[in-house]
Design a protein around this motif. Structure first.
Motif, PDB file in Angstrom:
ATOM      1  N   ARG A  12       0.841  -1.209   0.000  1.00 42.64           N
ATOM      2  CA  ARG A  12       0.000   0.000   0.000  1.00 42.64           C
ATOM      3  C   ARG A  12       0.871   1.252   0.000  1.00 42.64           C
ATOM      4  NH1 ARG A  12      -2.293   3.564  -1.125  1.00 42.64           N
ATOM      5  NH2 ARG A  12      -4.354   4.367  -0.558  1.00 42.64           N
ATOM      6  N   PHE A  13       1.968   1.237   0.746  1.00 46.85           N
ATOM      7  CA  PHE A  13       2.869   2.387   0.748  1.00 46.85           C
ATOM      8  C   PHE A  13       3.561   2.546  -0.611  1.00 46.85           C
ATOM      9  CE2 PHE A  13       3.028   1.917   5.540  1.00 46.85           C
ATOM     10  CZ  PHE A  13       2.392   3.122   5.784  1.00 46.85           C
ATOM     11  N   GLU A  14       3.928   1.442  -1.232  1.00 42.91           N
ATOM     12  CA  GLU A  14       4.554   1.509  -2.560  1.00 42.91           C
ATOM     13  C   GLU A  14       3.591   2.121  -3.572  1.00 42.91           C
ATOM     14  OE1 GLU A  14       5.776  -2.447  -3.479  1.00 42.91           O
ATOM     15  OE2 GLU A  14       7.220  -2.531  -1.814  1.00 42.91           O
ATOM     16  N   ARG A  15       2.330   1.701  -3.506  1.00 40.15           N
ATOM     17  CA  ARG A  15       1.339   2.269  -4.439  1.00 40.15           C
ATOM     18  C   ARG A  15       1.147   3.751  -4.177  1.00 40.15           C
ATOM     19  NH1 ARG A  15      -4.461   2.572  -4.696  1.00 40.15           N
ATOM     20  NH2 ARG A  15      -4.766   1.264  -2.862  1.00 40.15           N
ATOM     21  N   ALA A  16       1.139   4.133  -2.905  1.00 40.33           N
ATOM     22  CA  ALA A  16       0.986   5.544  -2.566  1.00 40.33           C
ATOM     23  C   ALA A  16       2.136   6.369  -3.135  1.00 40.33           C
ATOM     24  CB  ALA A  16       0.907   5.715  -1.046  1.00 40.33           C
ATOM     25  N   GLU A  17       3.347   5.843  -3.043  1.00 37.61           N
ATOM     26  CA  GLU A  17       4.496   6.563  -3.580  1.00 37.61           C
ATOM     27  C   GLU A  17       4.399   6.678  -5.102  1.00 37.61           C
ATOM     28  OE1 GLU A  17       9.387   6.500  -3.412  1.00 37.61           O
ATOM     29  OE2 GLU A  17       8.255   4.654  -3.112  1.00 37.61           O
ATOM     30  N   GLN A  18       3.999   5.594  -5.748  1.00 33.24           N
ATOM     31  CA  GLN A  18       3.874   5.610  -7.205  1.00 33.24           C
ATOM     32  C   GLN A  18       2.810   6.590  -7.679  1.00 33.24           C
ATOM     33  OE1 GLN A  18       3.027   1.506  -8.003  1.00 33.24           O
ATOM     34  NE2 GLN A  18       5.111   0.815  -7.528  1.00 33.24           N
ATOM     35  N   GLN A  19       1.773   6.786  -6.871  1.00 35.30           N
ATOM     36  CA  GLN A  19       0.669   7.673  -7.235  1.00 35.30           C
ATOM     37  C   GLN A  19       0.877   9.099  -6.738  1.00 35.30           C
ATOM     38  OE1 GLN A  19      -2.710   5.543  -5.599  1.00 35.30           O
ATOM     39  NE2 GLN A  19      -2.916   4.255  -7.415  1.00 35.30           N
ATOM     40  N   GLY A  20       2.034   9.371  -6.144  1.00 38.86           N
ATOM     41  CA  GLY A  20       2.307  10.719  -5.670  1.00 38.86           C
ATOM     42  C   GLY A  20       1.660  11.054  -4.350  1.00 38.86           C
ATOM     43  N   ASP A  21       1.272  10.018  -3.595  1.00 37.61           N
ATOM     44  CA  ASP A  21       0.630  10.226  -2.303  1.00 37.61           C
ATOM     45  C   ASP A  21       1.639  10.190  -1.157  1.00 37.61           C
ATOM     46  OD1 ASP A  21      -1.580  10.697  -0.698  1.00 37.61           O
ATOM     47  OD2 ASP A  21      -2.098   8.577  -0.498  1.00 37.61           O
ATOM     48  N   LEU A  22       2.885   9.873  -1.476  1.00 35.47           N
ATOM     49  CA  LEU A  22       4.004   9.945  -0.537  1.00 35.47           C
ATOM     50  C   LEU A  22       5.167  10.623  -1.253  1.00 35.47           C
ATOM     51  CD1 LEU A  22       4.273   6.426   1.200  1.00 35.47           C
ATOM     52  CD2 LEU A  22       3.610   8.568   2.286  1.00 35.47           C
ATOM     53  N   LEU A  23       6.045  11.233  -0.476  1.00 31.25           N
ATOM     54  CA  LEU A  23       7.216  11.865  -1.083  1.00 31.25           C
ATOM     55  C   LEU A  23       8.043  10.827  -1.834  1.00 31.25           C
ATOM     56  CD1 LEU A  23       8.512  14.256   1.722  1.00 31.25           C
ATOM     57  CD2 LEU A  23       7.532  14.913  -0.471  1.00 31.25           C
ATOM     58  N   PRO A  24       8.565  11.163  -3.011  1.00 28.59           N
ATOM     59  CA  PRO A  24       9.455  10.244  -3.726  1.00 28.59           C
ATOM     60  C   PRO A  24      10.632   9.847  -2.845  1.00 28.59           C
ATOM     61  CG  PRO A  24       8.848  12.103  -5.116  1.00 28.59           C
ATOM     62  CD  PRO A  24       8.354  12.433  -3.729  1.00 28.59           C
ATOM     63  N   GLY A  25      10.985   8.581  -2.887  1.00 26.98           N
ATOM     64  CA  GLY A  25      12.102   8.099  -2.089  1.00 26.98           C
ATOM     65  C   GLY A  25      11.733   7.734  -0.665  1.00 26.98           C
TER      66      GLY A  25
END
Length: 204
Positions: A141-154
């Motif tokens: 779920r965190f990986e998907r959030a990062e891919q969708q711009g819902d978490l800071l890159p990296g």
């Protein structure tokens, strides 16, 4: 002659009662006689429907995972809501379940894990497998959030998965130690601060 407790013949009801008894007293603290008294099913009926105590405990734990874990994970993984909302709702749902007076105190999974070596290895493995599955679901779920711009890159999605998996376990321990819903919500508020801020258009 006074009437005794009616005998139960519905396996689903019996398993529900057995789950709550194991949840409250643990594997080592529960005897077959305790299970007979709690479920209303005579001992031969328990053995014929569920097997020995170890088999019944395993079924009870699987029932708990199904009722209080699997569906929540599916919702978390597939929810279109922002990741911060998803995890707050997940943690708050867990907290509400833990303090529900219709349930025994704490988390059955946590109680199972803390009993440790007094339980058969297969039962401990079942608990550990679900905890690992939950942690993997968090990471996805965190990986998907990062891919969708819902978490800071990296963002360190693996570390976040470890942290929030630990928070679920800690809520169970805190509740077992007597924490109320207010305390659990304060812990959740602090836990949510671990999430990196959501990117803004200016940051992009």
């Amino acid at each position: 002659m006074g009437r005794g407790r009616p005998r139960k013949t519905d396996p689903d009801m019996v398993l529900e009662e057995a789950m709550k008894l194991f949840w409250k007293q643990g594997f080592s603290g529960t005897s077959m006689s305790d299970l007979v008294a709690a479920t209303g099913m005579v001992k031969p009926g328990l053995y014929s429907n569920f097997g020995d105590k170890e088999a019944l405990y395993k079924l009870a734990l699987e029932r708990y995972i199904r009722d209080f874990g699997a569906a929540w994970l599916e919702e978390l993984i597939h929810s279109p809501k922002p990741v911060s909302v998803c995890f707050r709702q997940f943690l708050e749902a867990a907290a509400s379940m833990l303090v529900d007076k219709s349930n025994p105190e704490g988390c059955f999974l946590v109680n199972c894990l803390t009993e440790g070596t007094v339980q058969p290895a297969e039962i401990v493995s079942l608990s550990q497998t679900f905890v690992a599955k939950r942690r993997t679901a968090f990471a996805l779920r965190f990986e998907r959030a990062e891919q969708q711009g819902d978490l800071l890159p990296g963002s360190d999605t693996e570390a976040l998965a470890d942290f929030f998996s630990g928070q679920i376990l800690s809520l169970g321990v805190l509740c077992r130690a007597g924490a109320n819903i207010t305390v659990l919500h304060r812990v959740i508020d602090v836990a949510m601060m671990a999430l990196p801020p959501i990117p803004t258009a200016a940051q992009g």
